[in-house]
Design an enzyme around this catalytic site. Structure first.
Site, PDB file in Angstrom:
ATOM      1  N   GLY A 128      46.545 -83.133  -8.997  1.00 44.67           N
ATOM      2  CA  GLY A 128      47.376 -82.333  -8.109  1.00 44.67           C
ATOM      3  C   GLY A 128      48.120 -81.199  -8.792  1.00 44.67           C
ATOM      4  O   GLY A 128      49.274 -80.914  -8.459  1.00 44.67           O
ATOM      5  N   ASN A 186      41.732 -70.701  -8.461  1.00 46.67           N
ATOM      6  CA  ASN A 186      41.333 -72.075  -8.145  1.00 46.67           C
ATOM      7  C   ASN A 186      41.752 -72.421  -6.716  1.00 46.67           C
ATOM      8  O   ASN A 186      42.913 -72.731  -6.455  1.00 46.67           O
ATOM      9  CB  ASN A 186      41.965 -73.049  -9.139  1.00 46.67           C
ATOM     10  CG  ASN A 186      41.444 -74.466  -8.982  1.00 46.67           C
ATOM     11  OD1 ASN A 186      40.735 -74.777  -8.024  1.00 46.67           O
ATOM     12  ND2 ASN A 186      41.783 -75.334  -9.910  1.00 46.67           N
ATOM     13  N   SER A 189      40.063 -77.247  -5.969  1.00 48.11           N
ATOM     14  CA  SER A 189      40.428 -78.601  -6.375  1.00 48.11           C
ATOM     15  C   SER A 189      40.567 -79.486  -5.135  1.00 48.11           C
ATOM     16  O   SER A 189      41.132 -79.055  -4.132  1.00 48.11           O
ATOM     17  CB  SER A 189      41.749 -78.592  -7.145  1.00 48.11           C
ATOM     18  OG  SER A 189      42.236 -79.915  -7.309  1.00 48.11           O
ATOM     19  N   ASN A 191      42.472 -82.018  -4.966  1.00 51.03           N
ATOM     20  CA  ASN A 191      43.678 -82.826  -5.154  1.00 51.03           C
ATOM     21  C   ASN A 191      44.966 -82.204  -4.623  1.00 51.03           C
ATOM     22  O   ASN A 191      46.036 -82.784  -4.772  1.00 51.03           O
ATOM     23  CB  ASN A 191      43.844 -83.142  -6.647  1.00 51.03           C
ATOM     24  CG  ASN A 191      42.637 -83.877  -7.185  1.00 51.03           C
ATOM     25  OD1 ASN A 191      42.104 -84.756  -6.540  1.00 51.03           O
ATOM     26  ND2 ASN A 191      42.182 -83.474  -8.365  1.00 51.03           N
ATOM     27  N   GLY A 266      31.715 -84.966 -14.854  1.00 49.62           N
ATOM     28  CA  GLY A 266      30.812 -85.636 -15.786  1.00 49.62           C
ATOM     29  C   GLY A 266      29.417 -85.782 -15.221  1.00 49.62           C
ATOM     30  O   GLY A 266      28.997 -85.040 -14.325  1.00 49.62           O
ATOM     31  N   GLY A 294      29.021 -81.446 -15.222  1.00 42.52           N
ATOM     32  CA  GLY A 294      27.880 -82.259 -15.636  1.00 42.52           C
ATOM     33  C   GLY A 294      27.097 -81.719 -16.806  1.00 42.52           C
ATOM     34  O   GLY A 294      25.992 -82.192 -17.083  1.00 42.52           O
TER      35      GLY A 294
END
Length: 365
Positions: A128, A186, A189, A191, A266, A294
Site C-alpha cells: 500500500g 504508478n 499497484s 494495493n 516472481g 517474472g
C-alpha cells in the site's frame, strides 16, 4: 593467477556469501528480512561491492535518453525511500528505481503484508505504498553521487481524489526533476483502493497534459498492470505514444485471488507479464518498453529480446538469488556476443529483429 581464474573465484565467493546469508534472512518474516537488509545496506554501501560486481562497460545500453550500465535494473519497491541507492549501485544493476514515492508520508496497509512462495520463487505483497514522503526522500536523492542512473516511481496518496492526484504527481515531478534520470507513473499497484481504476483514458489524458508542464524533457514512463484486457493494453500503448511519453513499464504485480489480497511477483507472474509485453511490442510503436515481472534468468531476458524488447528490471529474482542473478545474466550475454563477434550489446540491438532471434535461438539461457 590468470584474470579469468581470479574472476571465477571472486564470483564463487560472492555466490557463497549470499547462500550463507539467505537461510538467515528467510528465517525472518519477509518484511523483517527486507527491513534488515535495507538497514545494513544504508549503513555500509561498500558491502554491496563484496557480493556485487562492476558491470561490463560493453554491455551498457541507451534506454530512452538515459545510458544504463547494463540491460537489467532494480525495479521499484525494494528501496522505496531511496535509503540504499549506493549499495544497490555497487551490486551491479544497470539502473535503480526507487519508490513508490508519494507527496505525503504514508504508513501503508496493516501487517502482515508480505508473503513468500519459495516453491514458486515468488512473493505476494499488499504494502500500500508505505514511504517517508517527498520531503524526507528528496535530500537522499540530492546527495546521491554514484553514476548508476536513478528512476523515481511516483504515485498518489491513498486518501487523495483523482483530481488531487494530478496535482500531487505534478508537484512530485517538479520537485524531483533535477535529482533523478527518469520518472514512472504508478497507477497499477493492486494495493491502493481505486488506483487501478485510474488506468483509464480520460484520467490519463488529463494527467499527461498536466505533466507536460513539469516534465521539462525528462523521460517518463507509465507502469501498467498485467491483469488488463488486450484491448485496454493496446489503448494505453497508443495513448502513451500520442502524448509523447518515453514509454511503458510492463508489468506490475498480478492479482491471484486464491493466494489472498495483494499482488504476486516472481515466476508465478512470468507468463502473464510476457503476454502483456508481447501485446505492446506487436503494435510496433516508437516507444520504449521496460520489461519487469517474472524475469529471473537470461532465459526470460532473452525471450523478451526475441519478442523485440531490450531493457528489463528485476526484484523477486534478486530476493531469491542475490546479485548472482545479475552476474549470471552478464556472463550469458558476454558469451553470446563473443560467439557472434559482436563488440558491444548495442551492436546486437542494432541488428534486425530477425537476426537477433536467430542468434538467441542458440542461447536458451
Amino acid at each position: 593467477m590468470r584474470t579469468d581464474d581470479f574472476q571465477r573465484k571472486a564470483y564463487y565467493h560472492q555466490f557463497m556469501l549470499y547462500s550463507l546469508i539467505k537461510p538467515l534472512l528467510f528465517s525472518l518474516s519477509p518484511e523483517k528480512a527486507h527491513d534488515s537488509v535495507l538497514g545494513l545496506a544504508k549503513l555500509s554501501p561498500t558491502l554491496g561491492k563484496i557480493s556485487g560486481f562492476t558491470p561490463d562497460p560493453k554491455l551498457s545500453i541507451k534506454v530512452g535518453s538515459v545510458e544504463w550500465k547494463s540491460s537489467v535494473a532494480l525495479a521499484a519497491g525494494l528501496d522505496k525511500n531511496a535509503e540504499a541507492l549506493s549499495f544497490f549501485a555497487n551490486q551491479g544493476f544497470g539502473a535503480i528505481e526507487c519508490g513508490t514515492i508519494t507527496l505525503r508520508p504514508q504508513v501503508g496497509n496493516p501487517k502482515p503484508r508480505m508473503w513468500r512462495y519459495p516453491e514458486d520463487k515468488s512473493l505476494r505483497n499488499a504494502m500500500g505504498f508505505p514511504n517517508h514522503g517527498l520531503l524526507e526522500i528528496l535530500p537522499r536523492l540530492k546527495t546521491y553521487s554514484d553514476s548508476t542512473p536513478i528512476g523515481a516511481n511516483i504515485g498518489k496518496n491513498k486518501d487523495s481524489t483523482p483530481e488531487e492526484s494530478i496535482e500531487e504527481l505534478s508537484i512530485l515531478m517538479e520537485t524531483l526533476h533535477d535529482h533523478v534520470n527518469y520518472f514512472v507513473i504508478n497507477v497499477s499497484s493492486p494495493n491502493t483502493p481505486g488506483l487501478r481504476a485510474l488506468q483509464e483514458k480520460s484520467y490519463l489524458t488529463e494527467l499527461f497534459q498536466e505533466l507536460k508542464h513539469t516534465r521539462h524533457g525528462k523521460d517518463l514512463y507509465l507502469k501498467i498492470a498485467p491483469d488488463l484486457e488486450e484491448r485496454k493494453i493496446i489503448e494505453l500503448a497508443h495513448l502513451v505514444h500520442e502524448h509523447k511519453l518515453t514509454g511503458m513499464i510492463a508489468t506490475n504485480t498480478t492479482i491471484i485471488p486464491e493466494k489472498g489480497m495483494g499482488g504476486v511477483s516472481g515466476e508465478l507472474l512470468t507468463q502473464k507479464s510476457r503476454l502483456v509485453r508481447q501485446t505492446i511490442l506487436k503494435e510496433k510503436l516508437p516507444i520504449e518498453l521496460i520489461g519487469v515481472g517474472g524475469i529471473s534468468s537470461s532465459k526470460e531476458l532473452f525471450d523478451f529480446w526475441k519478442d523485440g524488447g531490450k531493457a528489463a528490471q528485476i526484484y523477486t529474482a534478486y530476493v531469491y538469488q542475490g546479485a548472482g542473478v545479475l552476474k549470471n545474466i552478464q556472463k550469458d550475454i558476454q558469451k553470446m556476443l563473443k560467439a557472434h563477434e559482436l563488440k558491444t550489446l548495442s551492436d546486437f540491438f542494432n541488428l534486425d529483429l530477425m537476426d537477433r532471434k536467430k542468434i538467441l535461438d542458440h542461447y536458451p539461457g
